[in-house]
Design an enzyme around this catalytic site. Sequence first.
Site, mmCIF file in Angstrom:
data_model
loop_
_atom_site.group_PDB
_atom_site.id
_atom_site.type_symbol
_atom_site.label_atom_id
_atom_site.label_comp_id
_atom_site.label_asym_id
_atom_site.label_seq_id
_atom_site.Cartn_x
_atom_site.Cartn_y
_atom_site.Cartn_z
ATOM 1 N N MET A 278 0.842 -1.200 0.000
ATOM 2 C CA MET A 278 0.000 0.000 0.000
ATOM 3 C C MET A 278 0.876 1.249 0.000
ATOM 4 O O MET A 278 0.377 2.365 0.231
ATOM 5 C CB MET A 278 -0.942 0.002 1.200
ATOM 6 C CG MET A 278 -1.903 -1.196 1.164
ATOM 7 S SD MET A 278 -3.402 -0.933 2.108
ATOM 8 C CE MET A 278 -2.755 -0.763 3.755
ATOM 9 N N GLY A 279 2.174 1.077 -0.251
ATOM 10 C CA GLY A 279 3.057 2.229 -0.374
ATOM 11 C C GLY A 279 3.493 2.805 0.956
ATOM 12 O O GLY A 279 3.377 2.176 1.997
ATOM 13 N N TYR A 280 4.021 4.025 0.890
ATOM 14 C CA TYR A 280 4.679 4.676 2.027
ATOM 15 C C TYR A 280 5.773 3.736 2.532
ATOM 16 O O TYR A 280 5.768 3.285 3.679
ATOM 17 C CB TYR A 280 3.686 5.073 3.132
ATOM 18 C CG TYR A 280 4.142 6.317 3.853
ATOM 19 C CD1 TYR A 280 4.118 7.546 3.194
ATOM 20 C CD2 TYR A 280 4.643 6.272 5.143
ATOM 21 C CE1 TYR A 280 4.565 8.692 3.820
ATOM 22 C CE2 TYR A 280 5.096 7.415 5.777
ATOM 23 C CZ TYR A 280 5.062 8.622 5.107
ATOM 24 O OH TYR A 280 5.520 9.758 5.731
ATOM 25 N N ARG B 279 2.046 2.683 9.371
ATOM 26 C CA ARG B 279 1.189 3.342 10.365
ATOM 27 C C ARG B 279 1.977 3.896 11.556
ATOM 28 O O ARG B 279 1.412 4.648 12.352
ATOM 29 C CB ARG B 279 0.109 2.377 10.870
ATOM 30 C CG ARG B 279 -0.940 2.045 9.816
ATOM 31 C CD ARG B 279 -2.130 1.303 10.417
ATOM 32 N NE ARG B 279 -3.266 1.257 9.513
ATOM 33 C CZ ARG B 279 -3.561 0.231 8.709
ATOM 34 N NH1 ARG B 279 -2.790 -0.851 8.697
ATOM 35 N NH2 ARG B 279 -4.612 0.283 7.918
ATOM 36 N N GLY C 50 11.021 -2.515 5.780
ATOM 37 C CA GLY C 50 10.346 -3.818 5.689
ATOM 38 C C GLY C 50 9.945 -4.120 4.247
ATOM 39 O O GLY C 50 10.205 -5.207 3.721
ATOM 40 N N HIS C 51 9.329 -3.130 3.588
ATOM 41 C CA HIS C 51 8.976 -3.299 2.171
ATOM 42 C C HIS C 51 10.238 -3.517 1.334
ATOM 43 O O HIS C 51 10.259 -4.359 0.429
ATOM 44 C CB HIS C 51 8.271 -2.045 1.642
ATOM 45 C CG HIS C 51 6.966 -1.714 2.286
ATOM 46 N ND1 HIS C 51 6.748 -0.536 2.950
ATOM 47 C CD2 HIS C 51 5.800 -2.401 2.361
ATOM 48 C CE1 HIS C 51 5.497 -0.493 3.392
ATOM 49 N NE2 HIS C 51 4.906 -1.621 3.062
ATOM 50 N N GLN D 1 -2.567 -12.651 7.181
ATOM 51 C CA GLN D 1 -2.746 -12.311 5.764
ATOM 52 C C GLN D 1 -1.967 -13.269 4.870
ATOM 53 O O GLN D 1 -2.469 -13.754 3.855
ATOM 54 C CB GLN D 1 -2.265 -10.874 5.527
ATOM 55 C CG GLN D 1 -2.177 -10.488 4.066
ATOM 56 C CD GLN D 1 -1.791 -9.029 3.894
ATOM 57 O OE1 GLN D 1 -2.626 -8.164 4.052
ATOM 58 N NE2 GLN D 1 -0.544 -8.765 3.577
ATOM 59 N N LYS E 255 5.087 -10.115 8.931
ATOM 60 C CA LYS E 255 4.487 -9.098 9.790
ATOM 61 C C LYS E 255 2.962 -9.272 9.810
ATOM 62 O O LYS E 255 2.323 -9.182 10.842
ATOM 63 C CB LYS E 255 4.870 -7.722 9.257
ATOM 64 C CG LYS E 255 3.973 -6.586 9.622
ATOM 65 C CD LYS E 255 4.474 -5.899 10.846
ATOM 66 C CE LYS E 255 3.559 -4.822 11.361
ATOM 67 N NZ LYS E 255 2.787 -4.105 10.383
ATOM 68 N N ASP E 256 2.401 -9.506 8.608
ATOM 69 C CA ASP E 256 0.953 -9.744 8.499
ATOM 70 C C ASP E 256 0.758 -11.257 8.401
ATOM 71 O O ASP E 256 0.459 -11.797 7.339
ATOM 72 C CB ASP E 256 0.404 -9.016 7.277
ATOM 73 C CG ASP E 256 0.623 -7.522 7.372
ATOM 74 O OD1 ASP E 256 -0.265 -6.828 7.854
ATOM 75 O OD2 ASP E 256 1.722 -7.049 6.992
HETATM 76 P P1 AMP Z 1 1.524 -2.952 3.472
HETATM 77 O O1 AMP Z 1 2.048 -1.893 2.575
HETATM 78 O O2 AMP Z 1 1.553 -2.588 4.925
HETATM 79 O O3 AMP Z 1 0.212 -3.518 3.009
HETATM 80 O O4 AMP Z 1 2.550 -4.164 3.371
HETATM 81 C C1 AMP Z 1 2.956 -4.693 2.135
HETATM 82 C C2 AMP Z 1 3.783 -5.919 2.371
HETATM 83 O O5 AMP Z 1 4.920 -5.584 3.174
HETATM 84 C C3 AMP Z 1 3.035 -7.031 3.130
HETATM 85 O O6 AMP Z 1 3.407 -8.287 2.591
HETATM 86 C C4 AMP Z 1 3.544 -6.855 4.541
HETATM 87 O O7 AMP Z 1 3.496 -8.039 5.309
HETATM 88 C C5 AMP Z 1 4.981 -6.435 4.288
HETATM 89 N N1 AMP Z 1 5.531 -5.739 5.456
HETATM 90 C C6 AMP Z 1 4.977 -4.678 6.107
HETATM 91 N N2 AMP Z 1 5.727 -4.349 7.171
HETATM 92 C C7 AMP Z 1 6.766 -5.223 7.201
HETATM 93 C C8 AMP Z 1 7.889 -5.413 8.070
HETATM 94 N N3 AMP Z 1 8.097 -4.634 9.126
HETATM 95 N N4 AMP Z 1 8.751 -6.408 7.776
HETATM 96 C C9 AMP Z 1 8.544 -7.216 6.704
HETATM 97 N N5 AMP Z 1 7.514 -7.095 5.855
HETATM 98 C C10 AMP Z 1 6.639 -6.117 6.094
#
Ligand code: AMP
Length: 283
Positions: free
Chosen positions: A30-32, A187, A36-37, A153, A149-150
């Site tokens: 979802m960007g930002y 977040r 981790g991404h 999901q 992390k998710d």
């Molecule tokens: P999001 O943008 O939050 O929907 O996350 C996109 C992807 O990045 C999902 O597969 C998340 O599980 C992964 N993600 C988010 N935060 C982390 C993190 N801290 N470490 C590893 N993967 C992450």
Amino acid sequence: MEIVTSVVEMQQRVLAARADGQRIAFVPTMGYLHQGHLSLLEEGRKRGDLLVLSIFVNPTQFGQGEDFEDYPRDLQRDSELAAETGVDVIFAPTAGDMYPKGYASYVDVEGITETLCGASRPGHFRGVTTVVCKLFNIVQPHVALFGNKDFQQLAVIRRMTLDLNLPIEIVGLPIFRESDGLAMSSRNVYLSPEQRRQALVLSQALQAGRRLVAAGERDVEQISAELTRMIDAEPETRIDYIQICHQHSLENQERVDVDSVLLLAVHVGKTRLIDNGFLWPES
Ligand code: AMP
């Protein structure tokens, strides 16, 4: 690096790559972007010839009163980070292109979507599986990378991929943390400095859970009670759930074993944070 916003253009781009014999690696987000991404993208870079990153704040996975409008967005900064990380194509569709007038089809995974985040956020996983299935059909990857992390999901996406015979390898990667232990999340920017300090209690609870298990404690009720006390001691926290589940079925356990995962969802002020990890020593 290319930025593609049209669904049809994206499909043409990957069909050409596939005709060329290229292997497509895909990281949906979802960007930002945060580290981790980027860790997912770095692994994706190694696993594919064409690395595609999608950035789409998906309206169907947000409930009423959730943070869809406020969710942080910065395509300019994301593009710079993506280019530095070796992304070939950013797919950043509009909501209107993903869900045009008359849109009426959804993907529903039963069972494992009904607990944990699924119980607190009705309809959330239906939105996630629908958008991920659509993105898979648009990007047509050989391999897709997700973060642990998710945790739920990822389990839901694995289930969907298996059940719907999607010819895609699903890769799960470790949680990337700040140096003090806080799991990285887009977040986290919502947190005030004081809330940021209190948010540390999630990863600290995880560590405390591991210590209890390492010391021989196996009783889920005891462990949960101890960790609940610890989290409740921070004034701005409100526990959504704290559960110890089997890593595959996500069913609640009574005794901790090698398959036990501790899953946490905690509001810190208005921000809902999640974290998780295995409890068994050296797992
Ligand atoms: P999001 O943008 O939050 O929907 O996350 C996109 C992807 O990045 C999902 O597969 C998340 O599980 C992964 N993600 C988010 N935060 C982390 C993190 N801290 N470490 C590893 N993967 C992450």
